[in-house]
Design an enzyme around this catalytic site. Sequence first.
Site, PDB file in Angstrom:
ATOM      1  NE  ARG A 130      -3.887  -2.114   0.530  1.00 19.99           N
ATOM      2  CZ  ARG A 130      -3.652  -3.343   0.026  1.00 19.99           C
ATOM      3  NH1 ARG A 130      -2.617  -3.573  -0.753  1.00 19.99           N
ATOM      4  NH2 ARG A 130      -4.477  -4.328   0.286  1.00 19.99           N
ATOM      5  CB  SER A 172      -8.678  -1.902   5.218  1.00 21.77           C
ATOM      6  OG  SER A 172      -9.114  -3.071   4.582  1.00 21.77           O
ATOM      7  CD  GLU A 208      -5.445   0.423   3.123  1.00 13.12           C
ATOM      8  OE1 GLU A 208      -5.433  -0.574   3.870  1.00 13.12           O
ATOM      9  OE2 GLU A 208      -5.892   0.408   1.966  1.00 13.12           O
TER      10      GLU A 208
END
Length: 337
Positions: free
Chosen positions: A164, A236, A332
């Site tokens: 990510r 998420s 995130e």
Amino acid sequence: MKLEQNYSLKEHNTFHLQVKARWFMEYENEDELIKILQDEYFQESQSIHIGGGSNLLFLGDYNGVILHSAIRGIKVKEETDTSVTLRIGAAELWDDVVAYAVKNGYSGIENLSLIPGETGAAAIQNIGAYGVEIKDVIESVEAYNQLDIVKRIFSKEECKYGYRSSFFKNEHNDPYIITYVAIRLSKQPSYTLEYGNLKEELSAYDEINLTNIRDAVIAIRKNKLPDPKEQGNAGSFFMNPVVSMTKYNHLKSTFGEFPHYVISDTEVKIPAGWLIEQCGFKGKKHGTVGVYEKQALVLVNLGEATGDEIALAAESIRMAVEQKYGISLVPEVKYVG
Ligand SMILES: Cc1cc2nc3c(=O)[nH]c(=O)nc-3n(C[C@H](O)[C@H](O)[C@H](O)COP(=O)(O)OP(=O)(O)OC[C@H]3O[C@@H](n4cnc5c(N)ncnc54)[C@H](O)[C@@H]3O)c2cc1C
């Protein structure tokens, strides 16, 4: 070009927060983008480029310029007997790209079906699901340096992809605006089916092909994740933490067996959702903010939540996990404000 003042961002963030931007500027092509970047008012204002707002948390109204691309289109850039390279406008919805690839028999991104957001952001975030990341197919990324307004084409290696993360997400680098993304897909069947319950879901289909894999991924996701159209969320909320093998062994001897994924001889990834669940948050409500009942990693807007309220709920989760396991969860989702 679209220029709007005091512009509502409710439809530009999947938490559906009722926030406004002082200015909203949307460009149709690179020439319009250059004009905006050269503008003195723009240069003196704080600004952020957004995509579909599916990974953002607005903490309040944005007192600056929100930039948004309207560059769309999927074009075949190169083709051989075995592969095809697509050049895609940054504002193209990512899931439309996956649908296009599957329809044309190009494999490589079918596991990334139904991930919300736009293609430019997908290349920044290095989106991933079911054992595949966009980095696996990236060939190059076209981007403008926001400071000197020079265009650069980044090779996959120059994008410096990680979990990510990418060169573009590193706050120490100059800000870049992505205009096009090129991905190389295979014209021959090549599937990744080992991750999660994908294989199990596929056993209900009579054959394994691109369309069925896409349908299976969509079915799993629809069953597991809340649809942002119905319940505001950003997927998420936290990244899955990576801990050292030593730390993992210590946790195991204290708490018993842990779900985990071995990354290397020295590192282990632990599902953040599991840690949050163990701290008792799954399905719980904190005023206007909820922890999704089927997946504790997802925070949902139960109605009229503000960005601050969501951030506060996230902080109490972060502190509880830190206290119990000594693991510091990192969001995130990007906080804006
Ligand atoms: C229900 C749900 C499920 C999800 N599932 C997954 C999943 O399985 N896997 C996964 O990886 N993610 C997942 N996500 C997160 C999200 O979809 C991805 O991070 C997505 O790539 C964000 O795209 P976006 O267009 O909404 O970007 P935004 O949230 O608008 O922006 C994300 C970042 O990109 C920057 N940015 C956007 N466009 C540009 C551009 N053209 N140039 C420069 N910077 C830009 C923004 O400044 C910001 O830093 C999920 C989200 C939701 C709501």
